[in-house]
Write a protein that holds these residues in place. Structure first.
Motif, mmCIF file in Angstrom:
data_model
loop_
_atom_site.group_PDB
_atom_site.id
_atom_site.type_symbol
_atom_site.label_atom_id
_atom_site.label_comp_id
_atom_site.label_asym_id
_atom_site.label_seq_id
_atom_site.Cartn_x
_atom_site.Cartn_y
_atom_site.Cartn_z
ATOM 1 N N LEU A 1 -10.154 -25.363 18.154
ATOM 2 C CA LEU A 1 -10.806 -26.336 18.881
ATOM 3 C C LEU A 1 -11.679 -26.896 19.873
ATOM 4 O O LEU A 1 -12.506 -27.107 19.277
ATOM 5 N N PHE A 2 -12.217 -24.976 20.211
ATOM 6 C CA PHE A 2 -13.137 -25.265 20.972
ATOM 7 C C PHE A 2 -14.295 -25.202 20.446
ATOM 8 O O PHE A 2 -16.090 -25.522 20.518
ATOM 9 N N LEU B 1 -4.787 -30.190 13.537
ATOM 10 C CA LEU B 1 -4.755 -28.833 13.918
ATOM 11 C C LEU B 1 -4.391 -28.574 12.869
ATOM 12 O O LEU B 1 -3.325 -28.445 11.905
ATOM 13 N N VAL C 1 0.864 -27.274 18.106
ATOM 14 C CA VAL C 1 1.130 -26.552 18.886
ATOM 15 C C VAL C 1 1.713 -27.741 20.034
ATOM 16 O O VAL C 1 0.830 -28.549 20.111
ATOM 17 N N THR D 1 -6.215 -21.004 17.089
ATOM 18 C CA THR D 1 -5.845 -22.612 17.322
ATOM 19 C C THR D 1 -6.805 -23.433 18.329
ATOM 20 O O THR D 1 -7.809 -24.654 17.976
ATOM 21 N N PHE D 2 -6.623 -22.478 19.878
ATOM 22 C CA PHE D 2 -7.526 -22.733 20.617
ATOM 23 C C PHE D 2 -8.978 -22.591 20.666
ATOM 24 O O PHE D 2 -9.704 -23.544 20.457
ATOM 25 N N ALA E 1 -1.672 -18.807 18.479
ATOM 26 C CA ALA E 1 -1.899 -20.260 19.476
ATOM 27 C C ALA E 1 -4.203 -19.901 20.067
ATOM 28 O O ALA E 1 -4.338 -20.597 20.109
ATOM 29 N N LEU F 1 0.605 -30.486 21.992
ATOM 30 C CA LEU F 1 -1.092 -31.722 21.897
ATOM 31 C C LEU F 1 -0.234 -32.028 20.729
ATOM 32 O O LEU F 1 0.023 -31.895 19.592
#
Length: 126
Positions: free
Chosen positions: A35-36, A104, A108, A31-32, A28, A111
């Motif tokens: 994304l950022f 992704l 997740v 993955t985030f 997690a 999402l």
């Protein structure tokens, strides 16, 4: 300290119970983080395109600059780029909107995949 015979597998059982949660947390966070990072790249590409628009570049040149920025950052999906006000008079605004469908690596729950990333930049034409 010696272990008693009935506690011999305790550490293995505890590890088996905790390890899936640790792996899920690590995935997690990665993955985030992805994304950022991708959002920052798209925001920067939008700013670069708007900046080119303030210096008199046309819509085609702005789109090409944005696509080059995304390609240099290894984002290979096709973005949706909307340019408004390019080539206008001095003092007016140029608006650049970039929407990028980020796939992704690990899904997740909750999402969408691909995850839409958006950035809009408004700058005054010099």
């Amino acid at each position: 300290m010696q272990r008693r015979r009935d506690e011999a597998g305790q550490a293995l059982v505890e590890m088996a119970l905790v390890m899936p949660m640790l792996i899920a947390m690590i995935v997690a966070v990665m993955t985030f983080g992805h994304l950022f990072m991708s959002q920052q790249i798209i925001t920067n590409a939008s700013r670069e395109g708007a900046r080119a628009g303030t210096l008199g570049q046309g819509e085609t040149a702005i789109k090409q600059i944005i696509e080059e920025q995304l390609t240099a950052a290894h984002l290979q999906e096709t973005p949706q780029i909307i340019v408004q006000g390019a080539g206008g008079p001095s003092g007016s605004q140029v608006t650049v909107t970039v929407t990028y469908p980020l796939k992704l690596v690990t899904p997740v729950p909750g999402l969408p995949n691909p995850f839409p990333l958006n950035s809009q930049t408004i700058m005054r034409i010099e």
